[in-house]
Motif scaffolding. Structure first.
Motif, PDB file in Angstrom:
ATOM      1  N   TRP A 129       0.833  -1.197   0.000  1.00  0.00           N
ATOM      2  CA  TRP A 129       0.000   0.000   0.000  1.00  0.00           C
ATOM      3  C   TRP A 129       0.870   1.250   0.000  1.00  0.00           C
ATOM      4  CZ3 TRP A 129      -4.572   2.496  -0.196  1.00  0.00           C
ATOM      5  CH2 TRP A 129      -4.747   3.656   0.558  1.00  0.00           C
ATOM      6  N   GLU A 130       1.888   1.256   0.853  1.00  0.00           N
ATOM      7  CA  GLU A 130       2.808   2.394   0.928  1.00  0.00           C
ATOM      8  C   GLU A 130       3.526   2.600  -0.401  1.00  0.00           C
ATOM      9  OE1 GLU A 130       4.481   4.499   3.188  1.00  0.00           O
ATOM     10  OE2 GLU A 130       3.275   4.189   4.979  1.00  0.00           O
ATOM     11  N   ILE A 131       4.039   1.522  -0.957  1.00  0.00           N
ATOM     12  CA  ILE A 131       4.804   1.609  -2.203  1.00  0.00           C
ATOM     13  C   ILE A 131       3.930   2.138  -3.338  1.00  0.00           C
ATOM     14  CG2 ILE A 131       5.958   0.235  -3.988  1.00  0.00           C
ATOM     15  CD1 ILE A 131       6.984  -1.554  -1.649  1.00  0.00           C
ATOM     16  N   GLN A 132       2.711   1.630  -3.427  1.00  0.00           N
ATOM     17  CA  GLN A 132       1.811   2.067  -4.489  1.00  0.00           C
ATOM     18  C   GLN A 132       1.447   3.539  -4.329  1.00  0.00           C
ATOM     19  OE1 GLN A 132       0.715   0.193  -7.301  1.00  0.00           O
ATOM     20  NE2 GLN A 132       0.320   2.326  -7.837  1.00  0.00           N
ATOM     21  N   CYS A 133       1.165   3.951  -3.102  1.00  0.00           N
ATOM     22  CA  CYS A 133       0.839   5.364  -2.854  1.00  0.00           C
ATOM     23  C   CYS A 133       2.002   6.271  -3.231  1.00  0.00           C
ATOM     24  CB  CYS A 133       0.463   5.573  -1.386  1.00  0.00           C
ATOM     25  SG  CYS A 133      -1.144   4.897  -0.924  1.00  0.00           S
ATOM     26  N   ARG A 134       3.203   5.880  -2.834  1.00  0.00           N
ATOM     27  CA  ARG A 134       4.379   6.694  -3.158  1.00  0.00           C
ATOM     28  C   ARG A 134       4.626   6.740  -4.662  1.00  0.00           C
ATOM     29  NH1 ARG A 134       6.819   4.017   1.319  1.00  0.00           N
ATOM     30  NH2 ARG A 134       8.138   2.819  -0.095  1.00  0.00           N
ATOM     31  N   ALA A 135       4.408   5.606  -5.330  1.00  0.00           N
ATOM     32  CA  ALA A 135       4.615   5.559  -6.779  1.00  0.00           C
ATOM     33  C   ALA A 135       3.616   6.457  -7.507  1.00  0.00           C
ATOM     34  CB  ALA A 135       4.493   4.118  -7.272  1.00  0.00           C
ATOM     35  N   ASP A 136       2.363   6.434  -7.062  1.00  0.00           N
ATOM     36  CA  ASP A 136       1.337   7.276  -7.688  1.00  0.00           C
ATOM     37  C   ASP A 136       1.662   8.756  -7.513  1.00  0.00           C
ATOM     38  OD1 ASP A 136       0.000   4.991  -8.388  1.00  0.00           O
ATOM     39  OD2 ASP A 136      -1.489   5.118  -6.782  1.00  0.00           O
ATOM     40  N   THR A 137       2.100   9.111  -6.296  1.00  0.00           N
ATOM     41  CA  THR A 137       2.429  10.509  -6.025  1.00  0.00           C
ATOM     42  C   THR A 137       3.665  10.947  -6.801  1.00  0.00           C
ATOM     43  OG1 THR A 137       1.532  10.216  -3.797  1.00  0.00           O
ATOM     44  CG2 THR A 137       2.866  12.167  -4.180  1.00  0.00           C
ATOM     45  N   GLU A 138       4.663  10.089  -6.854  1.00  0.00           N
ATOM     46  CA  GLU A 138       5.882  10.417  -7.597  1.00  0.00           C
ATOM     47  C   GLU A 138       5.583  10.648  -9.078  1.00  0.00           C
ATOM     48  OE1 GLU A 138      10.017   8.277  -9.017  1.00  0.00           O
ATOM     49  OE2 GLU A 138       9.214   7.762  -7.039  1.00  0.00           O
ATOM     50  N   LYS A 139       4.702   9.825  -9.631  1.00  0.00           N
ATOM     51  CA  LYS A 139       4.343   9.971 -11.043  1.00  0.00           C
ATOM     52  C   LYS A 139       3.743  11.348 -11.314  1.00  0.00           C
ATOM     53  CE  LYS A 139       1.508   7.867 -14.671  1.00  0.00           C
ATOM     54  NZ  LYS A 139       0.529   6.785 -14.984  1.00  0.00           N
ATOM     55  N   LEU A 140       2.873  11.813 -10.416  1.00  0.00           N
ATOM     56  CA  LEU A 140       2.257  13.125 -10.586  1.00  0.00           C
ATOM     57  C   LEU A 140       3.268  14.256 -10.393  1.00  0.00           C
ATOM     58  CD1 LEU A 140      -1.181  12.526  -8.822  1.00  0.00           C
ATOM     59  CD2 LEU A 140      -0.817  13.045 -11.245  1.00  0.00           C
ATOM     60  N   ILE A 141       4.194  14.079  -9.456  1.00  0.00           N
ATOM     61  CA  ILE A 141       5.232  15.095  -9.255  1.00  0.00           C
ATOM     62  C   ILE A 141       6.076  15.237 -10.520  1.00  0.00           C
ATOM     63  CG2 ILE A 141       7.329  15.682  -7.979  1.00  0.00           C
ATOM     64  CD1 ILE A 141       6.052  14.344  -5.525  1.00  0.00           C
ATOM     65  N   ARG A 142       6.473  14.106 -11.075  1.00  0.00           N
ATOM     66  CA  ARG A 142       7.301  14.140 -12.291  1.00  0.00           C
ATOM     67  C   ARG A 142       6.519  14.752 -13.464  1.00  0.00           C
ATOM     68  NH1 ARG A 142      12.061  11.760 -11.617  1.00  0.00           N
ATOM     69  NH2 ARG A 142      12.321  10.229  -9.947  1.00  0.00           N
ATOM     70  N   GLU A 143       5.247  14.458 -13.538  1.00  0.00           N
ATOM     71  CA  GLU A 143       4.421  15.039 -14.589  1.00  0.00           C
ATOM     72  C   GLU A 143       4.307  16.552 -14.407  1.00  0.00           C
ATOM     73  OE1 GLU A 143      -0.182  14.766 -16.203  1.00  0.00           O
ATOM     74  OE2 GLU A 143       0.687  13.021 -15.175  1.00  0.00           O
ATOM     75  N   ALA A 144       4.188  16.988 -13.153  1.00  0.00           N
ATOM     76  CA  ALA A 144       4.113  18.425 -12.873  1.00  0.00           C
ATOM     77  C   ALA A 144       5.427  19.129 -13.223  1.00  0.00           C
ATOM     78  CB  ALA A 144       3.766  18.654 -11.404  1.00  0.00           C
ATOM     79  N   VAL A 145       6.544  18.461 -13.031  1.00  0.00           N
ATOM     80  CA  VAL A 145       7.842  19.020 -13.428  1.00  0.00           C
ATOM     81  C   VAL A 145       7.905  19.145 -14.946  1.00  0.00           C
ATOM     82  CG1 VAL A 145      10.330  18.618 -13.485  1.00  0.00           C
ATOM     83  CG2 VAL A 145       9.048  18.187 -11.372  1.00  0.00           C
TER      84      VAL A 145
END
Length: 211
Positions: A129-145
């Motif tokens: 659960w933690e890994i998936q949540c972090r991966a989803d958030t990281e994907k959005l951060i990278r997209e925002a960059v």
């Protein structure tokens, strides 16, 4: 004797899972028993074992049901990556803050689940659960960059950790420590919004220049 229908069986299973959430939250996974859960559900031990082979199998099903409810809502096409990141943060804050299966199961996994070999399947669920949540958030951060919403030199890993720390801090203050008695959601949103502004502008989240 009337034969049980599939609907009857599903209702019994749901009642058992509801009872498991309450009992395990109160006693901890190591001390809750199948008999305790059967009593809380108002069914026989045989009925519980008819659905689940053992306590861990029952607890896994309990977690799976809760996390199915915690699925990320479908992204609105009009929202940018940064706006989506904010909206999803508020969504999960409300989901975890409201009494219900998601809140109870997360409290069980993070507070009432001892680190031992018997509980490894549950600890693995928590880690996934933690890994998936972090991966989803990281994907959005990278997209925002990539879209120019966040600076190119932002430290993605540190920024991701910051967002989770912001979430954990607000949740702990308002819903665990219960420091605010009224208008908690207004306070939660104000805190999250303020923290999110800092997330977008904080120099501390930038990569350190080397030379």
């Amino acid at each position: 004797m009337a034969r049980k229908t599939k609907e009857d069986s599903l209702r019994t299973r749901s009642s058992i899972l509801d009872a498991a959430e309450r009992v395990i939250l109160e006693r901890g996974i190591s001390y809750a028993t199948m008999s305790d859960i059967a009593d809380a559900a108002g069914v026989s031990r045989g009925a519980v074992y008819g659905h689940f082979e053992n306590k861990i199998e029952l607890a896994i099903a309990m977690c799976e049901r809760a996390f199915a409810l915690a699925a990320t809502p479908e992204r609105k096409p009009a929202l940018s990556a940064l706006e989506t990141l904010y909206q999803e943060g508020m969504y999960f804050l409300k989901l975890c803050g409201e009494p219900g299966s998601v809140q109870r199961v997360l409290q069980i996994l993070y507070v009432q689940c001892d680190t031992n070999e018997d509980n490894l399947p549950l600890l693995e669920i928590r880690d996934r659960w933690e890994i998936q949540c972090r991966a989803d958030t990281e994907k959005l951060i990278r997209e925002a960059v990539a879209s120019g919403e966040l600076p190119e030199d932002i430290d993605v890993n540190l920024a991701n950790l910051y967002l989770f720390s912001l979430f954990d801090g607000i949740y702990s203050t308002l819903f665990w420590a219960n420091r605010v008695k009224q208008d908690r959601w207004q306070v939660a949103e104000a805190l999250y919004r303020a923290g999110f502004v800092a997330f977008k502008t904080a120099q501390e989240l930038r990569k350190k220049a080397t030379g």
